[in-house]
Design a protein around this motif. Sequence first.
Motif, PDB file in Angstrom:
ATOM      1  N   LYS A   6       0.849  -1.190   0.000  1.00  0.00           N
ATOM      2  CA  LYS A   6       0.000   0.000   0.000  1.00  0.00           C
ATOM      3  C   LYS A   6       0.889   1.245   0.000  1.00  0.00           C
ATOM      4  N   HIS A   7       1.912   1.212   0.850  1.00  0.00           N
ATOM      5  CA  HIS A   7       2.848   2.326   0.924  1.00  0.00           C
ATOM      6  C   HIS A   7       3.548   2.541  -0.419  1.00  0.00           C
ATOM      7  N   ALA A   8       3.970   1.433  -1.027  1.00  0.00           N
ATOM      8  CA  ALA A   8       4.674   1.516  -2.303  1.00  0.00           C
ATOM      9  C   ALA A   8       3.776   2.131  -3.376  1.00  0.00           C
ATOM     10  N   SER A   9       2.514   1.713  -3.420  1.00  0.00           N
ATOM     11  CA  SER A   9       1.624   2.264  -4.449  1.00  0.00           C
ATOM     12  C   SER A   9       1.321   3.734  -4.181  1.00  0.00           C
ATOM     13  N   GLU A  10       1.282   4.102  -2.906  1.00  0.00           N
ATOM     14  CA  GLU A  10       1.098   5.518  -2.569  1.00  0.00           C
ATOM     15  C   GLU A  10       2.286   6.349  -3.054  1.00  0.00           C
ATOM     16  N   LEU A  11       3.493   5.801  -2.835  1.00  0.00           N
ATOM     17  CA  LEU A  11       4.696   6.511  -3.279  1.00  0.00           C
ATOM     18  C   LEU A  11       4.716   6.638  -4.796  1.00  0.00           C
ATOM     19  N   MET A  12       4.325   5.570  -5.505  1.00  0.00           N
ATOM     20  CA  MET A  12       4.313   5.623  -6.971  1.00  0.00           C
ATOM     21  C   MET A  12       3.312   6.656  -7.460  1.00  0.00           C
ATOM     22  N   SER A  13       2.161   6.684  -6.789  1.00  0.00           N
ATOM     23  CA  SER A  13       1.124   7.650  -7.160  1.00  0.00           C
ATOM     24  C   SER A  13       1.590   9.081  -6.905  1.00  0.00           C
ATOM     25  N   GLN A  14       2.204   9.299  -5.744  1.00  0.00           N
ATOM     26  CA  GLN A  14       2.704  10.640  -5.416  1.00  0.00           C
ATOM     27  C   GLN A  14       3.842  11.046  -6.335  1.00  0.00           C
ATOM     28  N   GLY A  15       4.613  10.048  -6.773  1.00  0.00           N
ATOM     29  CA  GLY A  15       5.729  10.318  -7.666  1.00  0.00           C
ATOM     30  C   GLY A  15       5.288  10.887  -9.011  1.00  0.00           C
ATOM     31  N   GLN A  16       4.008  10.733  -9.337  1.00  0.00           N
ATOM     32  CA  GLN A  16       3.486  11.323 -10.576  1.00  0.00           C
ATOM     33  C   GLN A  16       3.368  12.835 -10.437  1.00  0.00           C
ATOM     34  N   ASP A  17       3.112  13.289  -9.220  1.00  0.00           N
ATOM     35  CA  ASP A  17       2.821  14.706  -8.990  1.00  0.00           C
ATOM     36  C   ASP A  17       3.993  15.499  -8.443  1.00  0.00           C
ATOM     37  N   ARG A  18       4.895  14.791  -7.766  1.00  0.00           N
ATOM     38  CA  ARG A  18       6.018  15.511  -7.152  1.00  0.00           C
ATOM     39  C   ARG A  18       7.245  14.617  -7.165  1.00  0.00           C
ATOM     40  N   THR A  19       8.403  15.211  -6.903  1.00  0.00           N
ATOM     41  CA  THR A  19       9.624  14.436  -6.813  1.00  0.00           C
ATOM     42  C   THR A  19       9.719  13.809  -5.440  1.00  0.00           C
TER      43      THR A  19
END
Length: 59
Positions: A6-19
């Motif tokens: 869950k954490h990993a998918s959150e990071l991947m999702s956030q990585g679309q919007d920010r560094t």
Amino acid sequence: MMSTCKHASELMSQGQDRTLGPVERLQLRLHLLICKRCRRVEQQFGLLRAAIRRCRDDS
Ligand SMILES: [Zn+2]
């Protein structure tokens, strides 16, 4: 394990919007090394990003 995915998918999702920060990137990398399912998700995010970039270039 579930919460890590869950954490990993959150990071991947956030990585679309920010560094992502260095620690976040490391956590994500380490998880992708051990988790085939999330590697596939990351690939799809990559394709999505490439498609979005292509659309922007066209306009
Ligand atoms: Zn995972």
